[in-house]
Design a protein around this motif. Structure first.
Motif: not given
Length: 410
Positions: A8-23
Motif C-alpha cells: 500500500d502507499t500508506w499505513d492509514v488503510g491497514y484495515r483493508n488488510f487486517t480484516r483479511l489477516n486472520n482468514e
C-alpha cells in the motif's frame, strides 16, 4: 507455507488488510504489509504490529525501491488495492518478472459504468487545470520505481509512452485505467456486478480474471457489537440526548479538488443548516484528512470532527447522513438512513454514484435545509439497490476473497 505480501502507499488503510489477516492465517499463509508512507513524510516507526498483522514502512529495507522489498521477501502472491497508477504498473511488471502472482482487491465501490466517461473527462479537466500536482517528490520516487521495473531495452520507449500518456490523459493513470500488459494482474476482485461491468466492458480487462466477491468491510461491519444510544451520543455529541447529522467526508481538500478555505466554508454552511433543523453536525473525516491539521478550525467553530469512530454505531444512531459520493454511503443504506448530498457551488460536477431514489441530491441550500427538516427514506428502493449491487450482509466476503486468492497459488 505460502506467503502473501500486502502493498500500500500508506499505513492509514491497514484495515483493508487486517480484516483479511486472520482468514489468511487460518489457511496457512504468512502475511506482511509493506507501505511507502515515507515517500510523503518520515514515519514514526519502521515496523509495528496491528491486530496481529506485521506492518513495515519501506524504509525498513533501507531502500526506496519496491523491487528490493519483493526480492527480499519472495512472496507467493502480492495484493494491491489499486490497479491504474504508475506505481501499480511497476508492481505488476516486477511480479511478472519474478513469477509471483498478483491480485488487485478494490477497496470501495467503483463509479457507475454509465457515469465513467463523464467522470474521466471531468478528472482530466481538474488535473490539467492543476498540472503542478504531478511534480511532487512522491511522484518522482514512483517514477524511479517504474523505471526500475522495466527491462533495459524497454526503458526509453515505455517511459516515454507512460509519461506522454500521463500528460495527455492523466485520468487513465489514476482511476480510469485501460487494460494493457502492465495492468495484467492475475486476479481482480471487485465488490459488485456493476464494478465488474466497468472493468470488463469499459476498461476492457479479461473477463476470466475479474471476480465479484462483495464488500469485505460489510462482513466485519455487520458483526460489530451494537452499543447503547446514550453511550454513542455522549461520545460523539457530548450529551446523551438530541439528534445529529453524520457527515461522511470525501477527502476533497486533501486531493486538491478543494482548498482548505473552500472546504471550511462548505462545512460551516452545512453546520448552520443542520442547526436550523435542531441537529448537531458530526464529521467523520476521510482517512486522507489529518485531524490535527484542521483541529483549530473545528474547535473555533464548534464542529465535532473525528478521524477514527465506531463506524457501525455512529451510523446506526444518526438522524441523517450527509456525503457527496463516498463509498461509505453503503453502510448508511444498510440501516435505511436518509442520505443527503450537497450539490451546489463547487459540488455541482461531482459524479452521481448512487441513484436519486436512495440519495437526495440537493441543488440549493434551501432544498438541503428542507430535506433536513423532513428527511425521506425509500426503503424499497434501498433494498432493490443493495440487491442489484450484490450487497448482502449474509455473504462472507472475507472468506470468498481468501478462497479466490488461495485458488491461484495452492
Amino acid at each position: 507455507m505460502p506467503k502473501i505480501l500486502f502493498l500500500d502507499t500508506w499505513d492509514v488503510g491497514y484495515r483493508n488488510f487486517t480484516r483479511l489477516n486472520n482468514e489468511f492465517i487460518s489457511k496457512g499463509f504468512s502475511t506482511l504489509l509493506v507501505h511507502t508512507g515515507s515517500y510523503l513524510k518520515p514515519q514514526s516507526y519502521l515496523e509495528k504490529s496491528i491486530d496481529g498483522l506485521k506492518i513495515r514502512d519501506i524504509a525498513y529495507y533501507k531502500t526506496m525501491f519496491i523491487k528490493k522489498v519483493i526480492t527480499i521477501e519472495k512472496p507467493d502472491v502480492v495484493l494491491i488495492l489499486n490497479l491504474s497508477f504508475i506505481f501499480d504498473r511497476a508492481i505488476i511488471n516486477l511480479t511478472k518478472q519474478a513469477g509471483i502472482k498478483s491480485v488487485f482487491l478494490a477497496h470501495g465501490k467503483l463509479i457507475d459504468p454509465d457515469a465513467a466517461l463523464d467522470g474521466e473527462n471531468n478528472l482530466n479537466k481538474t488535473i490539467k487545470g492543476k498540472i503542478s500536482r504531478i511534480f511532487r517528490k512522491k511522484n518522482l520516487l514512483v517514477l524511479l520505481n517504474y523505471v526500475s521495473s522495466l527491462k533495459s531495452y524497454q526503458r526509453i520507449t515505455k517511459l516515454f509512452r507512460t509519461l506522454s500518456g500521463t500528460f495527455i490523459n492523466p485520468a487513465q493513470f489514476l482511476t480510469f485505467p485501460r487494460y494493457n500488459n502492465e495492468l495484467d494482474a492475475d486476479l481482480i476482485l471487485l465488490y459488485t456486478a456493476k464494478d465488474r461491468d466497468l472493468y470488463v466492458n469499459h476498461f476492457h480487462f479479461p473477463s476470466s480474471k475479474v471476480k465479484v466477491v462483495g464488500n469485505p468491510e460489510i462482513s466485519s461491519f455487520v458483526n460489530e457489537p451494537l452499543l447503547t444510544e446514550t453511550e454513542i451520543k455522549r461520545k460523539y455529541i457530548g450529551k446523551e440526548t438530541g439528534d445529529y447529522a453524520l457527515y461522511l467526508d470525501d477527502g476533497l481538500a486533501n486531493v486538491n479538488m478543494w482548498m482548505n478555505d473552500q472546504w471550511y466554508e462548505h462545512l460551516l454552511e452545512v453546520k448552520e443548516l443542520a442547526r436550523n433543523s435542531k441537529m448537531e453536525l458530526v464529521v467523520k473525516l476521510h482517512p486522507r484528512i489529518g485531524l490535527q491539521e484542521h483541529q483549530r478550525f473545528f474547535d473555533e467553530n464548534g464542529i465535532r470532527a473525528f478521524g477514527n469512530v465506531d463506524f457501525k454505531n455512529i451510523i446506526y444512531y444518526s438522524k441523517v447522513v450527509i456525503s457527496h459520493f463516498s463509498s461509505t454511503i453503503i453502510y448508511a443504506l444498510l440501516y435505511n438512513k436518509p442520505i443527503l448530498s450537497p450539490r451546489w457551488d463547487l459540488s455541482t460536477k461531482f459524479p452521481l454514484n448512487y441513484p436519486p431514489e436512495i440519495v437526495s441530491y440537493c441543488s440549493t441550500p434551501v432544498e438541503f435545509g428542507n430535506q433536513l427538516l423532513s428527511p425521506q427514506v425509500n426503503i424499497s428502493a434501498i433494498k432493490k439497490y443493495l440487491m442489484e449491487n450484490d450487497i448482502d450482509p449474509e455473504i462472507n466476503s472475507i472468506k470468498l476473497i481468501v478462497d479466490e486468492i488461495s485458488g491461484i497459488i495452492l
